[in-house]
Motif scaffolding. Structure first.
Motif, short mmCIF file in Angstrom:
data_model
loop_
_atom_site.label_atom_id
_atom_site.label_comp_id
_atom_site.label_asym_id
_atom_site.label_seq_id
_atom_site.Cartn_x
_atom_site.Cartn_y
_atom_site.Cartn_z
N ARG A 1 0.82 -1.21 0.00
CA ARG A 1 0.00 0.00 0.00
C ARG A 1 0.85 1.26 0.00
O ARG A 1 0.39 2.33 -0.41
CB ARG A 1 -0.93 0.01 1.22
CG ARG A 1 -2.06 -1.04 1.14
CD ARG A 1 -2.85 -1.08 2.42
NE ARG A 1 -2.01 -1.53 3.54
CZ ARG A 1 -2.45 -1.68 4.79
NH1 ARG A 1 -3.71 -1.38 5.08
NH2 ARG A 1 -1.64 -2.09 5.74
N VAL A 2 2.08 1.15 0.48
CA VAL A 2 2.97 2.31 0.51
C VAL A 2 4.26 2.06 -0.28
O VAL A 2 5.07 2.97 -0.44
CB VAL A 2 3.32 2.72 1.96
CG1 VAL A 2 2.08 3.18 2.69
CG2 VAL A 2 3.96 1.55 2.70
N ALA A 3 4.47 0.83 -0.73
CA ALA A 3 5.69 0.51 -1.48
C ALA A 3 5.64 1.14 -2.87
O ALA A 3 4.56 1.43 -3.41
CB ALA A 3 5.85 -1.00 -1.59
N HIS A 4 6.81 1.34 -3.45
CA HIS A 4 6.88 1.93 -4.79
C HIS A 4 8.12 1.41 -5.49
O HIS A 4 8.92 0.66 -4.90
CB HIS A 4 6.88 3.46 -4.72
CG HIS A 4 7.97 4.03 -3.87
ND1 HIS A 4 9.23 4.28 -4.35
CD2 HIS A 4 8.00 4.40 -2.56
CE1 HIS A 4 9.99 4.78 -3.40
NE2 HIS A 4 9.27 4.86 -2.29
N LEU A 5 8.31 1.82 -6.73
CA LEU A 5 9.38 1.29 -7.57
C LEU A 5 10.57 2.23 -7.68
O LEU A 5 11.41 2.07 -8.57
CB LEU A 5 8.82 0.98 -8.97
CG LEU A 5 7.62 0.03 -8.98
CD1 LEU A 5 7.09 -0.15 -10.40
CD2 LEU A 5 7.99 -1.33 -8.38
N HIS A 6 10.63 3.21 -6.81
CA HIS A 6 11.77 4.14 -6.74
C HIS A 6 12.01 4.89 -8.04
O HIS A 6 13.15 5.21 -8.38
CB HIS A 6 13.04 3.39 -6.32
CG HIS A 6 12.98 2.87 -4.92
ND1 HIS A 6 13.24 3.66 -3.82
CD2 HIS A 6 12.67 1.64 -4.43
CE1 HIS A 6 13.11 2.94 -2.73
NE2 HIS A 6 12.75 1.71 -3.07
N SER A 7 10.96 5.17 -8.78
CA SER A 7 11.08 5.94 -10.01
C SER A 7 9.69 6.34 -10.48
O SER A 7 8.80 5.48 -10.55
CB SER A 7 11.77 5.12 -11.10
OG SER A 7 11.63 5.74 -12.37
N ASP A 8 9.49 7.62 -10.79
CA ASP A 8 8.20 8.05 -11.33
C ASP A 8 7.90 7.36 -12.65
O ASP A 8 6.76 6.98 -12.92
CB ASP A 8 8.20 9.57 -11.53
CG ASP A 8 8.00 10.33 -10.24
OD1 ASP A 8 7.58 9.71 -9.24
OD2 ASP A 8 8.28 11.55 -10.22
N ILE A 9 8.92 7.20 -13.48
CA ILE A 9 8.72 6.58 -14.79
C ILE A 9 8.25 5.13 -14.62
O ILE A 9 7.30 4.69 -15.27
CB ILE A 9 10.01 6.64 -15.62
CG1 ILE A 9 10.41 8.11 -15.86
CG2 ILE A 9 9.84 5.92 -16.95
CD1 ILE A 9 11.77 8.28 -16.50
N LEU A 10 8.91 4.40 -13.72
CA LEU A 10 8.53 3.01 -13.50
C LEU A 10 7.18 2.91 -12.80
O LEU A 10 6.35 2.07 -13.15
CB LEU A 10 9.60 2.30 -12.67
CG LEU A 10 11.00 2.21 -13.30
CD1 LEU A 10 11.94 1.43 -12.40
CD2 LEU A 10 10.94 1.59 -14.69
N ASN A 11 6.95 3.76 -11.81
CA ASN A 11 5.68 3.73 -11.09
C ASN A 11 4.49 3.92 -12.04
O ASN A 11 3.52 3.16 -12.01
CB ASN A 11 5.64 4.82 -10.01
CG ASN A 11 6.43 4.45 -8.78
OD1 ASN A 11 6.49 3.30 -8.38
ND2 ASN A 11 7.06 5.43 -8.17
N LEU A 12 4.58 4.94 -12.89
CA LEU A 12 3.46 5.24 -13.78
C LEU A 12 3.43 4.30 -14.97
O LEU A 12 2.36 3.97 -15.48
CB LEU A 12 3.55 6.70 -14.23
CG LEU A 12 3.23 7.69 -13.09
CD1 LEU A 12 3.73 9.08 -13.42
CD2 LEU A 12 1.74 7.71 -12.81
N GLY A 13 4.58 3.85 -15.44
CA GLY A 13 4.62 2.92 -16.55
C GLY A 13 4.03 1.57 -16.19
O GLY A 13 3.28 0.98 -16.97
N VAL A 14 4.36 1.06 -14.99
CA VAL A 14 3.85 -0.24 -14.58
C VAL A 14 2.40 -0.13 -14.11
O VAL A 14 1.57 -0.99 -14.41
CB VAL A 14 4.73 -0.84 -13.46
CG1 VAL A 14 4.13 -2.14 -12.93
CG2 VAL A 14 6.14 -1.09 -13.98
#
Length: 329
Positions: free
Chosen positions: A234-247
């Motif tokens: 719920r709070v984890a992320h992919l350490h990149s805006d590009i990866l977060n929004l792309g995935v």
């Protein structure tokens, strides 16, 4: 189900931009850019002062601000430092040169915070400043070369003084050669590299609409060659805006991301050609370039604090830094 609906609140600040910009339109007047430059410079100095206090007096390993952590606190300090260069553009007296201290304070805060991600934005912010500041190009480039030489010499003589930043050349060398970052050199960079590999695999399997904001981490997790400690999804992320929004949202998400980054620039270009126009362009390009570079390796959009900062900065730059009030807004 409802999870993505709840997490969408993290982006709610974008919906408030029209109201915030409209209010600032009403108090627009000549001299507003000077105020913004002064507040930016003050903010950069305050951030630097806090960082020095935490490292020198409190003996923290990394300056982390208060109610924050080293990455966002250093990122905002860096942005404020470069935004302060607006004073060089709009102030006509000899005091304009004081604003050159802004980037120095911002970069120094980044070093005290041991944050490497924000440093990726420095070259882009310097390039924007070189084209915007009212100095001869030869003088500006000469100053940059001298500063780069000093920094390079300091690194060559005593790299350990830079802390975690010491490993950047090794990390970049391995990435450019197509190798996985050696975890013995830098565990954090190794984890980010593995997340990148898993994210690309997840994107290939669902390129158009992705998996949703909540499911982006589980989708990447199952494609990793070896586990990464993401924690609570719920709070984890992919350490990149590009990866977060792309995935999470696929190509549609990346288009939205690009649109958000271009919006301040387009608004500034289309704004009235008044006495603060050049300053607005500088601020808009700096804001977008900074968020693009820092967001390449960190979460900015979707993190409430950094999302709010982007929207507020954009509203101030576009709505407030202009000569005449728009009473019809």
């Amino acid at each position: 189900g409802t999870t993505d609906v709840l997490l969408a609140v993290n982006f709610a600040m974008f919906a408030l931009y029209p109201m915030l910009s409209s209010v600032l339109h009403r108090v627009a007047k000549a001299g507003n850019s000077e105020r913004v430059a002064l507040f930016s410079l003050a903010g950069a100095f305050i951030a630097f002062g806090i960082a020095v206090f935490q490292v020198v007096v409190q003996h923290l390993a990394r300056a982390e601000g208060y109610g924050s952590n080293p990455i966002p606190s250093a990122t905002v300090a860096l942005f404020l430092g470069f935004f302060a260069l607006l004073g060089v553009i709009v102030v006509r007296s000899v005091w304009r040169y004081v604003f050159l201290l802004g980037p120095i304070a911002g970069v120094a805060t980044v070093f005290l915070g041991g944050s490497r991600g924000p440093l990726l934005a420095v070259p882009a912010l310097v390039v924007v400043a070189l084209f915007a500041l009212p100095f001869r190009r030869a003088v500006s480039i000469g100053v940059v070369v001298v500063l780069a030489t000093i920094a390079g010499t300091a690194f060559a003589l005593k790299p350990a003084a830079l802390g975690r930043i010491e490993q950047l050349p090794n990390i970049m060398g391995q990435l450019l050669s197509g190798q996985e970052v050696d975890r013995n050199i830098d565990r954090s960079a190794n984890i980010r590299y593995r997340i990148l590999e898993g994210s690309l695999a997840a994107f290939r399997d669902s390129p158009w609409l992705g998996y949703g904001w909540y499911m982006k981490v589980p989708a990447v997790k199952e494609r990793l060659k070896e586990p990464v400690g993401f924690g609570d999804p719920r709070v984890a992320h992919l350490h990149s805006d590009i990866l977060n929004l792309g995935v999470s949202a696929g190509i549609v998400g990346l288009i939205a991301y690009l649109t958000v980054l271009l919006a301040p620039i387009v608004s500034a270009v289309r704004s009235p050609r008044d006495s603060q126009y050049r300053g607005r362009l500088f601020l808009a390009f700096s804001l977008s370039a900074g968020y693009l570079c820092c967001g390449a390796v960190n979460l900015l959009f979707g993190f409430e604090f950094m999302t709010t900062m982007y929207v507020c900065f954009a509203a101030i730059f576009i709505g407030y830094c202009r000569d005449a009030a728009d009473l019809a807004a």
